[in-house]
Design a protein around this motif. Structure first.
Motif, PDB file in Angstrom:
ATOM      1  N   UNK A 505       0.947  -1.085  -0.278  1.00  0.00           N
ATOM      2  CA  UNK A 505       0.067  -0.437   0.301  1.00  0.00           C
ATOM      3  C   UNK A 505       0.756   1.671   0.306  1.00  0.00           C
ATOM      4  N   UNK A 506       2.341   1.188   0.936  1.00  0.00           N
ATOM      5  CA  UNK A 506       3.089   2.890   0.845  1.00  0.00           C
ATOM      6  C   UNK A 506       3.650   3.492  -1.024  1.00  0.00           C
ATOM      7  N   UNK A 507       3.961   1.203  -0.785  1.00  0.00           N
ATOM      8  CA  UNK A 507       5.037   0.809  -2.217  1.00  0.00           C
ATOM      9  C   UNK A 507       4.227   1.906  -3.616  1.00  0.00           C
ATOM     10  N   UNK A 508       3.302   1.751  -3.060  1.00  0.00           N
ATOM     11  CA  UNK A 508       2.210   2.224  -4.854  1.00  0.00           C
ATOM     12  C   UNK A 508       1.545   3.551  -4.044  1.00  0.00           C
ATOM     13  N   UNK A 509       1.557   4.058  -3.110  1.00  0.00           N
ATOM     14  CA  UNK A 509       0.933   5.304  -3.197  1.00  0.00           C
ATOM     15  C   UNK A 509       1.859   5.879  -2.853  1.00  0.00           C
ATOM     16  N   UNK A 510       2.811   5.801  -2.344  1.00  0.00           N
ATOM     17  CA  UNK A 510       3.447   7.010  -2.105  1.00  0.00           C
ATOM     18  C   UNK A 510       4.033   8.751  -2.584  1.00  0.00           C
ATOM     19  N   UNK A 511       4.795   7.640  -3.785  1.00  0.00           N
ATOM     20  CA  UNK A 511       4.989   8.675  -5.076  1.00  0.00           C
ATOM     21  C   UNK A 511       4.349   9.323  -5.953  1.00  0.00           C
ATOM     22  N   UNK A 512       2.334   8.944  -5.659  1.00  0.00           N
ATOM     23  CA  UNK A 512       1.624   9.816  -6.584  1.00  0.00           C
ATOM     24  C   UNK A 512       0.714  11.076  -5.210  1.00  0.00           C
ATOM     25  N   UNK A 513       0.930  10.248  -4.094  1.00  0.00           N
ATOM     26  CA  UNK A 513       0.182  11.375  -2.447  1.00  0.00           C
ATOM     27  C   UNK A 513       1.342  12.545  -2.501  1.00  0.00           C
ATOM     28  N   UNK A 514       2.827  11.909  -2.749  1.00  0.00           N
ATOM     29  CA  UNK A 514       3.553  12.860  -2.423  1.00  0.00           C
ATOM     30  C   UNK A 514       3.202  14.226  -4.147  1.00  0.00           C
ATOM     31  N   UNK A 515       3.280  14.355  -4.874  1.00  0.00           N
ATOM     32  CA  UNK A 515       3.335  14.503  -6.114  1.00  0.00           C
ATOM     33  C   UNK A 515       1.516  15.552  -6.031  1.00  0.00           C
ATOM     34  N   UNK A 516       1.005  14.989  -5.420  1.00  0.00           N
ATOM     35  CA  UNK A 516      -0.651  15.472  -5.483  1.00  0.00           C
ATOM     36  C   UNK A 516       0.288  16.663  -4.356  1.00  0.00           C
ATOM     37  N   UNK A 517       0.396  16.648  -2.854  1.00  0.00           N
ATOM     38  CA  UNK A 517       0.210  17.375  -2.116  1.00  0.00           C
ATOM     39  C   UNK A 517       1.705  18.247  -2.715  1.00  0.00           C
ATOM     40  N   UNK A 518       2.714  18.135  -3.279  1.00  0.00           N
ATOM     41  CA  UNK A 518       3.244  19.092  -4.319  1.00  0.00           C
ATOM     42  C   UNK A 518       2.917  20.074  -4.986  1.00  0.00           C
ATOM     43  N   UNK A 519       1.489  19.947  -5.641  1.00  0.00           N
ATOM     44  CA  UNK A 519       0.916  20.477  -7.017  1.00  0.00           C
ATOM     45  C   UNK A 519      -0.264  20.985  -6.066  1.00  0.00           C
ATOM     46  N   UNK A 520      -0.814  20.607  -4.483  1.00  0.00           N
ATOM     47  CA  UNK A 520      -1.809  21.524  -4.258  1.00  0.00           C
ATOM     48  C   UNK A 520      -1.120  22.986  -2.844  1.00  0.00           C
ATOM     49  N   UNK A 521       0.528  22.165  -2.650  1.00  0.00           N
ATOM     50  CA  UNK A 521       1.109  23.277  -1.152  1.00  0.00           C
ATOM     51  C   UNK A 521       1.786  24.257  -2.100  1.00  0.00           C
ATOM     52  N   UNK A 522       2.725  23.153  -2.965  1.00  0.00           N
ATOM     53  CA  UNK A 522       3.392  24.551  -4.382  1.00  0.00           C
ATOM     54  C   UNK A 522       2.865  24.931  -5.670  1.00  0.00           C
ATOM     55  N   UNK A 523       2.399  23.791  -6.249  1.00  0.00           N
ATOM     56  CA  UNK A 523       1.495  24.458  -7.501  1.00  0.00           C
ATOM     57  C   UNK A 523       3.108  23.543  -7.927  1.00  0.00           C
ATOM     58  N   UNK A 524       4.097  22.580  -7.145  1.00  0.00           N
ATOM     59  CA  UNK A 524       4.227  21.761  -8.421  1.00  0.00           C
ATOM     60  C   UNK A 524       2.957  20.817  -9.351  1.00  0.00           C
ATOM     61  N   UNK A 525       3.927  21.154 -10.950  1.00  0.00           N
ATOM     62  CA  UNK A 525       2.709  20.616 -11.710  1.00  0.00           C
ATOM     63  C   UNK A 525       2.523  19.255 -11.818  1.00  0.00           C
ATOM     64  N   UNK A 526       1.900  18.479 -11.936  1.00  0.00           N
ATOM     65  CA  UNK A 526       1.428  17.043 -11.061  1.00  0.00           C
ATOM     66  C   UNK A 526      -0.085  16.322 -12.274  1.00  0.00           C
ATOM     67  N   UNK A 527       0.542  15.246 -12.759  1.00  0.00           N
ATOM     68  CA  UNK A 527      -1.014  14.821 -12.940  1.00  0.00           C
ATOM     69  C   UNK A 527      -2.012  13.773 -12.325  1.00  0.00           C
TER      70      UNK A 527
END
Length: 561
Positions: A505-527
């Motif tokens: 569960x951690x291995x499959x969701x950690x990177x997408x979630x990190x990208x999602x929070x980077x997009x929501x908090x810092x505006x980093x582009x994320x698919x």
């Protein structure tokens, strides 16, 4: 003493014979256990080593704070062992047919009491020893400790620490059963539950990790010093504090002070063990008789049929009605089941209330991802633990008379699937409630809440399927105690498989979630599609694996019982 040694010898021989008999099933089980236990121990070792390296070398929080965190973890460990021993001891001392058998033989009550205590202690603690040793190796490897350190910590501190928790639990259960008739069993259980909740709440109120970190950070950058004056005086009388202090002073090179805490633990263990033997000698037999009176009074025929009584008429299909009522009474007839479920329900409610008041929002994407994953993992771990404790033994507690149910004119698939839905519905409901309460501060991200709801539903599905399916495959109809079934070697294997599943569960969701929070908090582009794909992949894997366990469980119903 001769009888004590005689019984202990034959119990060990019986265990070895059952575990290492040359059968395909035993070989497969032992091989799988060795691989998974070894893998899990290796994981615990590296996780501890990496965590210690990060706290001391990267974050530079200092040894004092590390050992105070360790003390808090040990406190939770202590309470868990203590509560577990209370429940298991009740089943072992008062509900075991083995004790009834020995009561008819020329065995002294004190010797029988000691045999059952050690039987219970080592049976339920073997997995803890392995994991604790792996964690100890990870911790000690950071400080490059020699082999004497590991032996001293394991045998002179950790095992006595567990014995203290076990002795206190047994003393408490002896007095409770002996004098329960004067107060009432239900009132006594409620009082005990409130006592433990108050104890836990009081401890974390006076230790408050957040306040401790804030007060120590005031001394930044001089964090690697002793802040003993910040400890509350009450915590200094607890065994978890003694172990943390002993480890701290060992790391600092003050072996005399460290050894003084070790001596304190050993003396406390000896005193409590002697007190437990004395109490057992005085009231074990009378408490056992009192437990028989409770059972006899519970079997007294009532004038009016109770709720869910088999004598009451039902509005649903008669066959389904009988099976549902059987499941209900099968669960309620065993006190350890409803006592344990009551305690867990209270703790889950407390957790829900607490987590709903915590703001999980962070400013840094990585910290936000880590704190979110911790909550998500804890929710999943809670579901997995509850499934293992209650669902895995649900087929075994049918007992040797299960043949009478199977020989009745009802489809075997229906018996299995009815049991499945009885467990799946409440577990699914609990998992969704956990998502709602734990995401209260994150409701502005509906994508995140929906994703978490789907992920935890998958965890609920696979937990119920795996525990019921494998609980049927490894069913032990001779064992009456559900707690012993849930802590058996096969159950431990299922638990470790569940841990591997949570790692996925951690291995499959950690990177997408990190990208999602980077997009929501810092505006980093994320698919956003990557989050959908990872969630869908996890659901697909859970569906396939869960279905496999479900089919395996249904097939075991075709076996000749």
């Amino acid at each position: 003493m001769k009888i004590l040694i005689h019984i202990a010898r034959f119990k060990i021989l019986s265990f070895l014979k059952q575990s290492f008999e040359l059968k395909v099933k035993n070989i497969f089980r032992n091989l799988a256990s060795a691989i998974i236990f070894g893998g899990f121990a290796l994981g615990a070792f590296y996780a501890t080593r990496v965590g210690t390296d990060y706290l001391l070398d990267t974050a530079k929080l200092g040894s004092f704070l590390l050992h105070r965190f360790l003390s808090m973890i040990l406190f939770v460990y202590f309470v868990s062992i203590n509560v577990g021993n209370i429940i298991v001891s009740y089943a072992t001392f008062y509900r075991s047919s083995e004790v009834q058998y020995y009561m008819t033989k020329p065995v002294s009550h004190t010797e029988l009491f000691l045999i059952k205590f050690f039987d219970n202690f080592f049976y339920s603690s073997s997995a803890f020893f392995i994991i604790a040793f792996a964690v100890l190796l990870g911790y000690g490897s950071h400080f490059h400790m020699d082999w004497l350190f590991y032996l001293r910590t394991l045998f002179l501190m950790l095992i006595p620490f567990m014995l203290i928790a076990g002795c206190l639990a047994v003393i408490l259960i002896l007095f409770l059963v002996r004098y329960a008739g004067r107060i009432g069993v239900k009132k006594l259980v409620a009082l005990l539950t409130m006592l433990y909740i108050g104890f836990l709440t009081g401890y974390f109120t006076i230790t408050s990790p957040l306040k401790l970190v804030a007060r120590i950070l005031q001394h930044y950058p001089n964090l690697d010093q002793y802040f003993g004056y910040l400890d509350h005086w009450m915590t200094k009388y607890l065994p978890n504090y003694w172990i943390a202090e002993s480890l701290y002073w060992t790391m600092k090179g003050d072996h005399a002070l460290a050894f003084s805490y070790t001596i304190l633990i050993l003396i406390t263990t000896i005193i409590l063990f002697c007190a437990m033997v004395l109490v057992g000698k005085k009231i074990f037999f009378t408490s056992w008789l009192a437990s028989l009176e409770f059972s006899a009074s519970g079997n007294t025929k009532r004038e009016k049929p109770r709720v869910f009584s088999l004598e009451r008429k039902s509005k649903i299909n008669l066959q389904s009605s009988v099976l549902l009522k059987k499941e209900f009474w099968q669960f309620v007839r065993e006190p350890s089941q409803w006592i344990h479920s009551g305690i867990i329900t209270l703790l889950v409610l407390l957790f829900m209330v607490s987590i709903s008041n915590i703001n999980l929002k962070q400013n840094m994407p990585f910290l936000q991802t880590v704190s979110y994953m911790v909550v998500l993992l804890f929710n999943s771990f809670l579901i997995v633990s509850i499934a293992l404790r209650f669902i895995y033994p649900s087929m075994s507690i049918e007992g040797p008379n299960f043949w009478s149910v199977l020989s009745s004119p009802v489809k075997r698939n229906k018996i299995f699937m009815l049991k499945y839905w009885i467990w799946f519905v409440p577990v699914l409901l609990l998992s969704e409630l956990l998502v709602l309460f734990s995401h209260r501060s994150l409701m502005e991200f509906p994508v995140l809440v929906n994703s978490a709801a789907l992920l935890t539903a998958s965890v609920a599905f696979i937990s119920v399927s795996m525990n019921l399916g494998m609980g049927s495959y490894f069913a032990d109809f001779k064992e009456k105690n559900p707690i012993r079934i849930a802590s058996s070697q096969n159950a431990t294997l299922i638990f470790l498989l569940s841990i591997i599943y949570l790692t996925l569960l951690v291995a499959s969701t950690f990177i997408p979630l990190n990208g999602f929070f980077a997009y929501m908090l810092k505006g980093v582009p994320f698919e956003l599609n990557s989050l959908f794909i990872s969630t869908a992949s996890f659901i697909l894997v859970s569906g396939v694996v869960g279905s496999f366990f479900l089919i395996t469980g249904i097939r075991t119903m075709r076996r000749d019982y």
